[in-house]
Structure formats: structure tokens, C-alpha cells
Design a protein around this motif. Structure first.
Motif, PDB file in Angstrom:
ATOM      1  N   CYS A   1       1.158  -1.190  -0.232  1.00 40.64           N
ATOM      2  CA  CYS A   1       0.045  -0.111  -0.101  1.00 40.64           C
ATOM      3  C   CYS A   1       0.990   1.126   0.140  1.00 40.64           C
ATOM      4  N   GLU A   2       0.494   2.200  -0.668  1.00 43.69           N
ATOM      5  CA  GLU A   2       1.253   3.633  -0.681  1.00 43.69           C
ATOM      6  C   GLU A   2       0.353   4.401   0.331  1.00 43.69           C
ATOM      7  N   GLU A   3       0.614   4.030   1.655  1.00 46.36           N
ATOM      8  CA  GLU A   3       0.125   5.031   2.357  1.00 46.36           C
ATOM      9  C   GLU A   3       0.434   4.544   3.947  1.00 46.36           C
ATOM     10  N   THR A   4       0.783   5.687   4.959  1.00 41.83           N
ATOM     11  CA  THR A   4       1.352   5.313   6.126  1.00 41.83           C
ATOM     12  C   THR A   4       0.318   4.977   7.339  1.00 41.83           C
ATOM     13  N   ARG A   5      -0.849   4.672   6.988  1.00 43.18           N
ATOM     14  CA  ARG A   5      -1.846   4.323   7.999  1.00 43.18           C
ATOM     15  C   ARG A   5      -1.159   3.070   8.741  1.00 43.18           C
ATOM     16  N   ILE A   6      -1.530   2.880  10.121  1.00 38.43           N
ATOM     17  CA  ILE A   6      -0.914   1.897  10.789  1.00 38.43           C
ATOM     18  C   ILE A   6      -1.906   0.692  10.887  1.00 38.43           C
ATOM     19  N   THR A   7      -3.017   0.954  10.715  1.00 35.22           N
ATOM     20  CA  THR A   7      -4.152  -0.265  10.878  1.00 35.22           C
ATOM     21  C   THR A   7      -4.742  -0.383   9.189  1.00 35.22           C
ATOM     22  N   ASN A   8      -5.620  -1.545   9.296  1.00 35.35           N
ATOM     23  CA  ASN A   8      -6.159  -1.678   8.098  1.00 35.35           C
ATOM     24  C   ASN A   8      -5.507  -1.744   6.744  1.00 35.35           C
ATOM     25  N   PHE A   9      -4.531  -2.575   6.946  1.00 34.71           N
ATOM     26  CA  PHE A   9      -3.656  -2.927   5.427  1.00 34.71           C
ATOM     27  C   PHE A   9      -4.352  -3.731   4.559  1.00 34.71           C
ATOM     28  N   PRO A  10      -4.082  -3.988   3.354  1.00 32.31           N
ATOM     29  CA  PRO A  10      -4.750  -4.685   2.627  1.00 32.31           C
ATOM     30  C   PRO A  10      -4.408  -6.133   2.557  1.00 32.31           C
ATOM     31  N   GLU A  11      -5.173  -7.086   2.572  1.00 33.91           N
ATOM     32  CA  GLU A  11      -4.849  -8.524   2.700  1.00 33.91           C
ATOM     33  C   GLU A  11      -5.127  -9.394   1.361  1.00 33.91           C
ATOM     34  N   LEU A  12      -4.224 -10.205   0.989  1.00 37.56           N
ATOM     35  CA  LEU A  12      -4.365 -11.083   0.016  1.00 37.56           C
ATOM     36  C   LEU A  12      -4.438 -12.534   0.597  1.00 37.56           C
ATOM     37  N   TYR A  13      -5.400 -13.162   0.109  1.00 35.08           N
ATOM     38  CA  TYR A  13      -5.655 -14.764   0.375  1.00 35.08           C
ATOM     39  C   TYR A  13      -5.505 -15.522  -0.664  1.00 35.08           C
ATOM     40  N   LEU A  14      -4.867 -16.498  -0.777  1.00 36.49           N
ATOM     41  CA  LEU A  14      -4.228 -17.521  -1.815  1.00 36.49           C
ATOM     42  C   LEU A  14      -4.738 -18.896  -1.510  1.00 36.49           C
ATOM     43  N   ASP A  15      -5.274 -19.579  -2.381  1.00 34.17           N
ATOM     44  CA  ASP A  15      -5.616 -21.094  -1.919  1.00 34.17           C
ATOM     45  C   ASP A  15      -5.500 -21.868  -3.474  1.00 34.17           C
ATOM     46  N   ASP A  16      -5.333 -23.208  -3.193  1.00 35.95           N
ATOM     47  CA  ASP A  16      -5.433 -24.005  -4.378  1.00 35.95           C
ATOM     48  C   ASP A  16      -4.687 -23.773  -5.708  1.00 35.95           C
ATOM     49  N   MET A  17      -3.343 -23.431  -5.484  1.00 36.39           N
ATOM     50  CA  MET A  17      -2.310 -23.281  -6.327  1.00 36.39           C
ATOM     51  C   MET A  17      -1.898 -24.397  -7.167  1.00 36.39           C
ATOM     52  N   MET A  18      -1.679 -23.977  -8.443  1.00 35.75           N
ATOM     53  CA  MET A  18      -1.369 -25.146  -9.502  1.00 35.75           C
ATOM     54  C   MET A  18      -0.613 -24.586 -10.559  1.00 35.75           C
ATOM     55  N   ILE A  19       0.532 -25.494 -10.994  1.00 33.40           N
ATOM     56  CA  ILE A  19       1.338 -25.073 -12.017  1.00 33.40           C
ATOM     57  C   ILE A  19       0.731 -26.047 -13.298  1.00 33.40           C
ATOM     58  N   ASN A  20       0.530 -25.337 -14.403  1.00 38.68           N
ATOM     59  CA  ASN A  20       0.107 -25.993 -15.699  1.00 38.68           C
ATOM     60  C   ASN A  20       1.449 -26.187 -16.626  1.00 38.68           C
ATOM     61  N   TYR A  21       1.480 -27.272 -17.348  1.00 37.79           N
ATOM     62  CA  TYR A  21       2.583 -27.669 -17.999  1.00 37.79           C
ATOM     63  C   TYR A  21       2.247 -28.061 -19.585  1.00 37.79           C
ATOM     64  N   SER A  22       3.465 -27.846 -20.297  1.00 32.19           N
ATOM     65  CA  SER A  22       3.449 -28.371 -21.566  1.00 32.19           C
ATOM     66  C   SER A  22       4.329 -29.638 -21.643  1.00 32.19           C
ATOM     67  N   SER A  23       4.009 -30.384 -22.613  1.00 32.55           N
ATOM     68  CA  SER A  23       4.676 -31.583 -22.975  1.00 32.55           C
ATOM     69  C   SER A  23       6.249 -31.358 -23.080  1.00 32.55           C
ATOM     70  N   SER A  24       6.617 -30.202 -23.546  1.00 33.77           N
ATOM     71  CA  SER A  24       8.066 -29.839 -23.969  1.00 33.77           C
ATOM     72  C   SER A  24       8.213 -28.624 -24.356  1.00 33.77           C
ATOM     73  N   LEU A  25       9.415 -28.087 -24.451  1.00 37.36           N
ATOM     74  CA  LEU A  25       9.812 -26.576 -24.697  1.00 37.36           C
ATOM     75  C   LEU A  25       9.459 -26.310 -26.162  1.00 37.36           C
ATOM     76  N   GLU A  26       9.481 -27.255 -27.043  1.00 41.52           N
ATOM     77  CA  GLU A  26       9.389 -27.184 -28.318  1.00 41.52           C
ATOM     78  C   GLU A  26       7.619 -26.789 -28.660  1.00 41.52           C
ATOM     79  N   ASP A  27       6.900 -27.003 -27.710  1.00 44.08           N
ATOM     80  CA  ASP A  27       5.313 -26.942 -27.828  1.00 44.08           C
ATOM     81  C   ASP A  27       5.265 -25.264 -27.354  1.00 44.08           C
ATOM     82  N   VAL A  28       6.283 -24.764 -26.586  1.00 46.47           N
ATOM     83  CA  VAL A  28       6.202 -23.358 -26.210  1.00 46.47           C
ATOM     84  C   VAL A  28       6.891 -22.325 -27.139  1.00 46.47           C
ATOM     85  N   GLU A  29       6.062 -21.396 -27.952  1.00 42.47           N
ATOM     86  CA  GLU A  29       6.665 -20.686 -28.735  1.00 42.47           C
ATOM     87  C   GLU A  29       7.676 -19.503 -28.062  1.00 42.47           C
ATOM     88  N   THR A  30       8.917 -19.436 -28.378  1.00 50.34           N
ATOM     89  CA  THR A  30       9.728 -18.602 -27.923  1.00 50.34           C
ATOM     90  C   THR A  30      10.440 -17.643 -28.972  1.00 50.34           C
TER      91      THR A  30
END
Length: 317
Positions: A218-247
Motif C-alpha cells: 500500500c502507498e499510505e502510512t496508516r498503521i491499521t487496515n492494511f490490504p490483505e491477500l488470501y491465496l488457495d489451491d495453487m497449481m502449475i500448468n505444463y506443456s509436454s516440452s519446450l518445443e510446444d512453447v513458442e519462444t
């Protein structure tokens, strides 16, 4: 019985693809107030920001909550820093506080491109090891962002980033990256939403490690009421090989390297994003006219995305 079939199907899929996933992706397992397989900003055994177990979850019993926190005055004195509000921070790797402090001490002087890339490459190590024949294409999951509406004096934000490292001539090098920003999304406060963060490959070298980072600030100097981020159910999605990923990048960016003035040969009315290695958008242009002049003031390494597609590395000397 239905649940058993689901478990077997997921297990078979993971066995077949050999694709590695984050440890503790749903943040169900905790020890010493830390989710297993994840870490945050730490110094002398103290967390520099808020990381907490939350029963407000997308699925299961728990999610992780990260938020900024003011630096304890005693710790601030030891670190030779002001008692600032440290941003909330989560990673699946190991945060190197010595590299961070060295970078902060030099922040007032001119930082070279080599210094910046050294910091980014060495700040977090020990990410998830991945296999050459299973290259990540995106990171997905669920998030909830509790924040205050933006005013003239307040601005709450979060950023997510995925860094892919590979062995380039014996050096641990960034070979791909992805980013997801609260500014780019219509974040609804108070409810979980799904996200997917595409990964753009910057070289033809395969990745052998992935590091995930989430930052809340946050771009503010307040002491309370900071923003909160909740995360859940993270996953990495894959390709079969780098050849299938355009570079290869068909868009021409010139001159590259540049002293600060650059032109992009692309379709007219393109959407241009210029992103720094931390995933921050430093310049964004809608309806860009091909070969029009773009000026970048700060020296460093950037990544240029045209119409949300592949990223091109840009060096500003």
C-alpha cells in the motif's frame, strides 16, 4: 465412492505427466505458524510481514493470508532501516535477506543492470525443481483481495510473479517469467476469484526451476487496515516440452539495446506493455501505431509484450 474415483484420477494424471506441483498447494499443512513448503520475508527468526493461517478458504480448511506490517523498531535498527511498512510477501523458495539488505543499502546510488539482475537472480533460491520434458505454461489458483477503495492518498495493490530459471552456460539464469497484477483485474473484495498467470519464455533454454512470488502493498502510512491477500489451491500448468512453447518473437523491437528510445514494428493499434523484471508495468500503450517512438527513462532490463503475447527482452543502457 465418487471421491475415491476423483482421487485415483488425479493421482493417475500426476503419475502420467510427471509434472511437479507446489508443495502444500492448498495451504492445509502448517508448522510453527508457517505453511509447509512456503516462506516469507524473515530476519533473525522474525517475520517482517504478516503471514497467517486463515479458515476463510476457497476449498479445504485453510488458506494463507499475507499483508504488510510495520517493521519492529528494534529490528529496524539492527537492519539499519527506517520502521517502514514491509509489504506482504509469499514465495515457494528461500528468501536471501543478505542480498536484499545489500540491494536496499545501494538503492540510493545508481544501480547498474548487473546489480539489478544479480539481486533478482539471487534474492530467492531453492524453488521447485522441474523437468525438461514438462515445461510450465502458467500458474493458476484462487485469490481474495481485501482492500480500501483508491483515493488521492491511498493505493492498495498486489502482484504475483513466476520466475523460471535455467542453466545457461553454467549460470542460473531467468529463462521465462509471468506476472499478474491487481491493476489489470477487476478484483472483487470479499470473495475468492480464479486467476491464471501465463508464462512467457525469453530464451530457447529449458527451465529447471520455478519460483513463485506474491507481494501485497500500500502507498499510505496508516498503521491499521492494511490490504490483505488470501491465496488457495495453487497449481502449475505444463506443456509436454519446450518445443510446444513458442519462444521466437516475430515482432521487431529496435534499437535493442537502446539508450532509452525504441520503436516497435508490429500491427497498428496494438496493446503494448513494458514490464520490469519484478513484473511491474512501467509503460503501457493502447492503440500503438507501428514504429512510433517510445521513450524509457530508467536504465535496466525490461520485457516487452505486444497484445498480451510473447515477451521480448529489451535492454536500456
Amino acid at each position: 465412492m465418487k471421491k475415491l474415483f476423483l482421487v485415483l484420477a488425479v493421482s493417475l494424471m500426476c503419475f502420467t505427466t510427471k509434472a511437479q506441483q507446489f508443495t502444500n498447494p492448498s495451504f492445509e499443512t502448517w508448522a510453527a505458524n508457517m505453511p509447509q513448503g512456503w516462506s516469507t520475508l524473515g530476519f533473525m527468526g522474525f517475520n517482517l510481514c504478516t503471514m497467517e493461517q486463515s479458515t476463510d478458504a476457497n476449498t479445504g480448511n485453510y488458506s494463507v493470508k499475507i499483508a504488510p506490517k510495520f517493521l519492529d523498531p528494534t529490528i529496524a535498527a539492527i537492519m539499519q532501516m527506517d520502521s517502514i511498512a514491509f509489504p506482504g510477501f509469499l514465495t515457494n523458495g528461500n528468501f536471501n535477506i543478505e542480498v536484499f539488505m545489500q540491494f536496499m543499502q545501494n538503492a540510493g546510488s545508481e544501480i547498474t543492470e548487473e546489480d539489478y539482475m544479480y539481486m533478482l537472480t539471487n534474492l530467492i533460491t531453492g524453488g521447485l525443481q522441474i523437468e525438461e520434458d514438462n515445461q510450465p505454461t502458467s500458474v493458476s489458483g484462487y485469490y481474495k483481495f481485501n482492500y480500501q477503495p483508491e483515493t488521492e492518498t491511498t493505493y492498495d495493490y498486489f502482484e504475483m510473479m513466476a520466475l523460471l530459471f535455467g542453466d545457461v552456460e553454467g549460470q542460473r539464469t531467468i529463462v521465462g517469467m509471468g506476472a499478474f497484477y491487481s491493476d489489470d483485474m477487476f478484483a472483487k473484495t470479499g470473495e475468492f476469484q480464479q486467476f491464471e498467470m501465463p508464462i512467457y519464455y525469453l530464451t530457447e533454454y529449458p527451465a529447471n526451476e520455478i519460483v513463485y512470488i506474491a507481494i501485497v502493498g500500500c502507498e499510505e502510512t496508516r498503521i491499521t487496515n492494511f490490504p490483505e491477500l488470501y491465496l488457495d489451491d495453487m497449481m502449475i500448468n505444463y506443456s509436454s516440452s519446450l518445443e510446444d512453447v513458442e519462444t521466437e518473437v516475430t515482432t521487431a523491437i529496435y534499437p535493442n539495446p537502446t539508450s532509452g528510445k525504441v520503436r516497435i514494428n508490429c500491427e497498428n493499434n496494438s496493446h503494448i506493455q513494458i514490464v520490469n523484471p519484478l513484473g511491474q508495468v512501467v509503460k503501457e500503450i493502447n492503440n500503438y501505431t507501428s514504429n512510433s517512438l517510445i521513450e524509457i527513462e530508467q536504465k535496466g532490463i525490461y520485457f516487452v509484450r505486444v497484445n498480451g503475447e510473447k515477451a521480448t527482452k529489451l535492454v536500456v543502457k
